[in-house]
Motif scaffolding. Sequence first.
Motif, mmCIF file in Angstrom:
data_model
loop_
_atom_site.group_PDB
_atom_site.id
_atom_site.type_symbol
_atom_site.label_atom_id
_atom_site.label_comp_id
_atom_site.label_asym_id
_atom_site.label_seq_id
_atom_site.Cartn_x
_atom_site.Cartn_y
_atom_site.Cartn_z
ATOM 1 N N ILE A 354 0.853 -1.205 0.000
ATOM 2 C CA ILE A 354 0.000 0.000 0.000
ATOM 3 C C ILE A 354 0.883 1.248 0.000
ATOM 4 O O ILE A 354 2.097 1.161 0.198
ATOM 5 N N GLY A 355 0.238 2.401 -0.204
ATOM 6 C CA GLY A 355 0.940 3.678 -0.092
ATOM 7 C C GLY A 355 0.881 4.185 1.336
ATOM 8 O O GLY A 355 0.301 3.554 2.222
ATOM 9 N N LYS A 356 1.439 5.367 1.552
ATOM 10 C CA LYS A 356 1.628 5.874 2.925
ATOM 11 C C LYS A 356 0.375 6.512 3.519
ATOM 12 O O LYS A 356 0.313 6.752 4.716
ATOM 13 N N ASN A 357 -0.648 6.810 2.694
ATOM 14 C CA ASN A 357 -1.842 7.524 3.198
ATOM 15 C C ASN A 357 -2.984 6.554 3.473
ATOM 16 O O ASN A 357 -3.893 6.418 2.658
ATOM 17 N N GLY A 377 4.872 1.600 0.588
ATOM 18 C CA GLY A 377 5.769 2.362 -0.275
ATOM 19 C C GLY A 377 5.481 3.846 -0.122
ATOM 20 O O GLY A 377 4.324 4.249 -0.063
ATOM 21 N N GLN A 378 6.526 4.655 -0.068
ATOM 22 C CA GLN A 378 6.347 6.099 0.131
ATOM 23 C C GLN A 378 5.938 6.812 -1.153
ATOM 24 O O GLN A 378 5.375 7.888 -1.128
ATOM 25 N N ASN A 379 6.235 6.190 -2.302
ATOM 26 C CA ASN A 379 5.880 6.773 -3.601
ATOM 27 C C ASN A 379 5.688 5.646 -4.607
ATOM 28 O O ASN A 379 5.889 4.466 -4.279
ATOM 29 N N ALA A 380 5.309 6.006 -5.830
ATOM 30 C CA ALA A 380 4.994 4.991 -6.851
ATOM 31 C C ALA A 380 6.196 4.100 -7.149
ATOM 32 O O ALA A 380 6.048 2.871 -7.302
ATOM 33 N N LEU A 386 8.547 -2.896 -4.502
ATOM 34 C CA LEU A 386 8.025 -3.891 -3.548
ATOM 35 C C LEU A 386 7.175 -4.947 -4.261
ATOM 36 O O LEU A 386 7.245 -6.139 -3.940
ATOM 37 N N LEU A 387 6.384 -4.511 -5.230
ATOM 38 C CA LEU A 387 5.563 -5.467 -5.998
ATOM 39 C C LEU A 387 6.461 -6.442 -6.763
ATOM 40 O O LEU A 387 6.210 -7.657 -6.783
#
Length: 426
Positions: A354-357, A377-380, A386-387
């Motif tokens: 997932i993303g950070k938000n 992940g902090q960004n795309a 990670l994927l």
Amino acid sequence: MATPFWYNAALAIVKPLYQWRIKKRATDIAQYQQECLERFGPFQPVKNRQAIWFHAVSVGETNAAQPLIEHYLKNGHAVLVTNTTKTGQARAKSLFLKPPFEALFQAVYLPADQKDLVAEFYQKYQPKLLALVETELWPNLIDQAKNFQVPCILINARLSEKSAKAYAKVPSLTRPMLQKLDHLLAQDLATQQRFIELGLAKQSVNVVGSIKFDISAPLLHLQHAQELMCEWQLKQRKIITLASTHAPEEQNLLSALMPYLKQRPELLCIVVPRHPERFDDVFTITKNLNLNTQRRSLSEKIQPDTQVYLADSMGELWLWYALSQTCFVGGSLNEPGGGHNILEPMALNVPTIIGKNYFNFQSIVDEFLQADAVKVGQNAEQVVQLLLQCIDEPEFAQQLSQHAATVMQKNMGSLQKHLAVIDHYL
């Protein structure tokens, strides 16, 4: 104490704007007229009076309430579901407006929260209980439940710090509204504490965990996934699903994935946008990136050279998860974000990024993070790395899945606690 005058005056002022928004998102005039009738009356004919009424704002809340609704329908109770969004309404109907539940089930839009409209709705439908799902609080809806002596409970309740601060700004509205709730079933201690600080009586709230942990994939989707795996020859493909995505997540993630999709023919990306009105926009993004794309809405199959499959359909997310080796759950890289349900892929042992938000699912995600059962992940670019790590390092992926399964197992049981409280009021 009735709802404040200023609240009802404000609703009267914004009504034309609300109608304009309904018109803007309607696909045709018939749909617009139908939705306006359900929101502002005269309401649809009643299928069953004395139904158990669940109000679920959108798809996520409808999915959360699904096991409860199913339980009562199977036990011969009539159920009324109201939604606020078009996607929520479509989801409710796709789940229950079919045999064997058709005669007992009705789904309509929630009327606008104007006092007279809400009173008319209660008068017409005469529900025996109102269960609001998660954070769906409407002052006149709750006020009129008291007037019509309908028990009103908030189930699977969650309240982020941000939402609590917003409610705290209008104590003259929030405090009396919460005091009229008969019962609140909170997902976690933080939610319980926030509601008590806003004015809910301590004795009215229990922490019972999240009902979302008590899920299992529908058998139909699992069977369908097996069929597609053979029919579309997917056994050799490495499938990444980007689920419940919002703008600009698709643009950013597909741009970061593009070089890998072009270099590695075994990779396949399934994209499932959250909102149907964005399906064409996402297709434009994949075309501009020169990615070979097929579309579900056109009944196109995944071909050996397909790089992106646009799953532009509703109600099939379980199917795409069942085909995946790993996934990203969206609404978590956009701003402000908030995230969507990570428990569905985890119920299928799909390693999840997932993303950070993710504040909408703060306590759930925190528990998985603590157990090293989800990655953020902090960004795309980080999310894509990670994927790919899940695809290329089976041990890494397996460890994520095993840790997630342990957390899932530990948290099951909320469904039975919910049923016990609802049965008490019935």
